[in-house]
Scaffold this motif. Structure first.
Motif, PDB file in Angstrom:
ATOM      1  N   SER A 258      24.936 -34.849   3.959  1.00  0.00           N
ATOM      2  CA  SER A 258      25.003 -33.510   4.508  1.00  0.00           C
ATOM      3  C   SER A 258      23.588 -32.965   4.574  1.00  0.00           C
ATOM      4  O   SER A 258      22.670 -33.533   4.001  1.00  0.00           O
ATOM      5  N   ARG A 259      23.416 -31.825   5.225  1.00  0.00           N
ATOM      6  CA  ARG A 259      22.074 -31.276   5.402  1.00  0.00           C
ATOM      7  C   ARG A 259      22.142 -29.760   5.452  1.00  0.00           C
ATOM      8  O   ARG A 259      23.103 -29.192   5.930  1.00  0.00           O
ATOM      9  N   HIS A 260      21.115 -29.109   4.924  1.00  0.00           N
ATOM     10  CA  HIS A 260      20.974 -27.671   5.104  1.00  0.00           C
ATOM     11  C   HIS A 260      19.514 -27.367   5.382  1.00  0.00           C
ATOM     12  O   HIS A 260      18.630 -28.139   5.051  1.00  0.00           O
ATOM     13  N   ALA A 261      19.246 -26.241   5.999  1.00  0.00           N
ATOM     14  CA  ALA A 261      17.874 -25.876   6.373  1.00  0.00           C
ATOM     15  C   ALA A 261      17.526 -24.499   5.830  1.00  0.00           C
ATOM     16  O   ALA A 261      16.944 -23.689   6.528  1.00  0.00           O
TER      17      ALA A 261
ATOM     18  N   ALA B 100      30.689 -27.551   0.191  1.00  0.00           N
ATOM     19  CA  ALA B 100      30.972 -26.285   0.864  1.00  0.00           C
ATOM     20  C   ALA B 100      30.346 -26.244   2.253  1.00  0.00           C
ATOM     21  O   ALA B 100      29.361 -26.915   2.527  1.00  0.00           O
ATOM     22  N   GLU B 101      30.923 -25.434   3.093  1.00  0.00           N
ATOM     23  CA  GLU B 101      30.398 -25.216   4.437  1.00  0.00           C
ATOM     24  C   GLU B 101      29.497 -23.985   4.440  1.00  0.00           C
ATOM     25  O   GLU B 101      29.585 -23.133   3.571  1.00  0.00           O
ATOM     26  N   GLY B 102      28.649 -23.878   5.431  1.00  0.00           N
ATOM     27  CA  GLY B 102      27.818 -22.695   5.599  1.00  0.00           C
ATOM     28  C   GLY B 102      26.513 -22.767   4.829  1.00  0.00           C
ATOM     29  O   GLY B 102      26.224 -23.738   4.137  1.00  0.00           O
ATOM     30  N   ALA B 103      25.734 -21.712   4.975  1.00  0.00           N
ATOM     31  CA  ALA B 103      24.417 -21.649   4.333  1.00  0.00           C
ATOM     32  C   ALA B 103      24.573 -21.478   2.827  1.00  0.00           C
ATOM     33  O   ALA B 103      25.384 -20.670   2.369  1.00  0.00           O
TER      34      ALA B 103
END
Length: 140
Positions: free
Chosen positions: A27-30, A62-65
């Motif tokens: 998964s990835r977040h920015a 979890a989804e989202g920021a």
């Protein structure tokens, strides 16, 4: 599937190698706006700090920021208890105010108590015992 083993024991003077392999991006977040300089696993949560002065608590399921908290200086090290209930961050700047303290946070990324001072250089490494009763910090 377990991303990390529950325990690795290495006796003094006994060389050991732990092989790690990147098997793909899960998964990835920015959330960070600059380089990330420290990460710590705590169950399904990954905590990260960076030169953007942010602490991010990323629940990998979890989804989202993910939630984040502002740091008083550049983040350079992070550690967490096994259950993620306690997180420690450290870092510092080259110029005043240097921000050479270690900060403690709860699982919701709310600051706990007063900063822990004493370092004369940037904090580059942190380790918390699994139960959160012991903290080690190093600076160089």
């Amino acid at each position: 599937m377990s991303l990390v083993p529950d325990r690795i024991t290495v006796l003094p003077g006994e060389p050991r190698t732990v092989r790690l392999a990147l098997v793909g991006e899960l998964s990835r977040h920015a959330t960070h706006s600059g380089p990330v300089t420290g990460v710590a696993f705590a169950g399904r949560t990954v905590f990260s700090v960076g030169l953007d002065r942010a602490l991010v608590g990323w629940d990998t399921t979890a989804e989202g920021a993910p939630p984040f908290a502002p740091l008083p200086s550049e983040g350079r090290a992070v550690a967490a208890t096994a259950d993620g209930s306690l997180v420690a961050t450290g870092g510092g700047n080259k110029v005043p105010p240097a921000g050479l303290d270690v900060h403690l946070w709860d699982a919701g990324l709310k600051a706990i108590g007063a900063p822990l001072g004493g370092h004369e250089n940037r904090v580059n490494g942190l380790a918390l015992s699994a139960d959160g009763r012991r903290l080690v910090s190093v600076a160089a």
